[in-house]
Design a protein around this motif. Structure first.
Motif, PDB file in Angstrom:
ATOM      1  N   GLY A  82      -0.513   1.026   8.572  1.00  0.00           N
ATOM      2  CA  GLY A  82      -0.118   1.743   7.371  1.00  0.00           C
ATOM      3  C   GLY A  82       1.046   1.138   6.625  1.00  0.00           C
ATOM      4  O   GLY A  82       1.649   1.791   5.775  1.00  0.00           O
ATOM      5  N   LYS A  83       1.368  -0.115   6.928  1.00  0.00           N
ATOM      6  CA  LYS A  83       2.551  -0.733   6.319  1.00  0.00           C
ATOM      7  C   LYS A  83       2.291  -1.262   4.917  1.00  0.00           C
ATOM      8  O   LYS A  83       3.200  -1.322   4.086  1.00  0.00           O
ATOM      9  N   TYR A  84       1.052  -1.670   4.655  1.00  0.00           N
ATOM     10  CA  TYR A  84       0.749  -2.289   3.369  1.00  0.00           C
ATOM     11  C   TYR A  84      -0.440  -1.588   2.718  1.00  0.00           C
ATOM     12  O   TYR A  84      -1.349  -1.115   3.405  1.00  0.00           O
ATOM     13  N   ALA A  85      -0.444  -1.564   1.416  1.00  0.00           N
ATOM     14  CA  ALA A  85      -1.563  -0.992   0.676  1.00  0.00           C
ATOM     15  C   ALA A  85      -2.814  -1.835   0.895  1.00  0.00           C
ATOM     16  O   ALA A  85      -2.739  -3.065   0.889  1.00  0.00           O
ATOM     17  N   PRO A  86      -3.968  -1.199   1.103  1.00  0.00           N
ATOM     18  CA  PRO A  86      -5.212  -1.962   1.243  1.00  0.00           C
ATOM     19  C   PRO A  86      -5.498  -2.757  -0.021  1.00  0.00           C
ATOM     20  O   PRO A  86      -5.051  -2.400  -1.119  1.00  0.00           O
ATOM     21  N   GLU A  87      -6.229  -3.830   0.143  1.00  0.00           N
ATOM     22  CA  GLU A  87      -6.569  -4.681  -1.004  1.00  0.00           C
ATOM     23  C   GLU A  87      -7.291  -3.855  -2.069  1.00  0.00           C
ATOM     24  O   GLU A  87      -8.216  -3.100  -1.776  1.00  0.00           O
TER      25      GLU A  87
END
Length: 235
Positions: A82-87
């Motif tokens: 959950g650290k980065y927004a999905p592409e």
């Protein structure tokens, strides 16, 4: 929201069924929770075995015991996956989702109800004649493929007996104005969750579904256009 005036009301329910994580602490009537489980039981189950069970938690003391487990699981998720927004996902929208996840984490002890769907396949009957016929139908190459996918097959077979009912439950919740969302983060600490809830060791759990009256508003979901995901006749 669908623009087709002739579309069934269910379509409107599905198109506005957001994952709602900000919940009021007001209790949910037991009869409504039973209706949600009834909707789940109406879902299809492989071989119509119906080997599912549903644990419904409303007791404040039990919820207080689960809250630290939920916090650990959410923190583990946010630190990695959950650290980065999905592409392709808008950063601002992703930030709002993470904020809602953190809100739910910090207020989990006040969650009105949590539903945990469980499933355990009955012990299979040994049928030597049937096994031989199955092997003959698959052939040597098919048997090799089956052996390589057996673990995945088992997991998906159980999941296919549970998740249609879970979707029914989520739709029913939306239909009566309740907020809910499906998570599987508890699996990181499944043994501890089972211990708190007294779930037998051999029973598999498939989700933790917080349920309550929403603090926000239902609205149209943001999903990819059908044209981006639809393949006709072949890939």
């Amino acid at each position: 929201m669908t623009n087709d005036a002739q579309a069934p009301a269910l379509f409107d329910t599905m198109s506005t069924m957001r994952a709602m994580r900000r919940l009021k602490s007001d209790p949910v009537p037991e009869e409504l929770l039973e209706q949600l489980v009834q909707a789940a039981v109406w879902g299809p189950s492989g071989g119509n075995m119906q080997a599912f069970q549903y644990v419904v938690v409303t007791d404040r003391q039990v919820m207080a015991e689960l809250a630290p487990l939920w916090e650990r699981c959410v923190d583990a998720y946010l630190a990695t996956t959950g650290k980065y927004a999905p592409e392709g996902m808008d950063e601002e929208a992703y930030g709002r989702m993470v904020a809602a996840i953190r809100y739910q984490r910090d207020h989990f002890a006040q969650t009105p109800a949590v539903i945990i769907p469980c499933y355990q396949f009955p012990e299979p009957r040994v049928d030597e004649e049937g096994l031989a016929a199955s092997a003959a139908a698959l052939g040597p190459e098919g048997l090799a493929q089956m052996a390589s996918t057996q673990e995945r097959f088992q997991t998906l077979a159980e999941g296919s007996c549970v998740y249609p009912g879970v979707q029914n439950l989520l739709l029913a919740a939306r239909g009566v104005g309740l907020a809910a969302n499906i998570t599987i983060w508890h699996l990181m600490l499944e043994r501890e969750w089972k211990a708190v809830l007294g779930i037998p060791e051999a029973m598999n759990t498939f989700a933790v579904i917080p349920v309550g009256w929403p603090k926000g508003n239902f609205g149209p979901v943001r999903r990819k256009p059908v044209a981006e995901v639809l393949h006709r006749d072949r890939w």
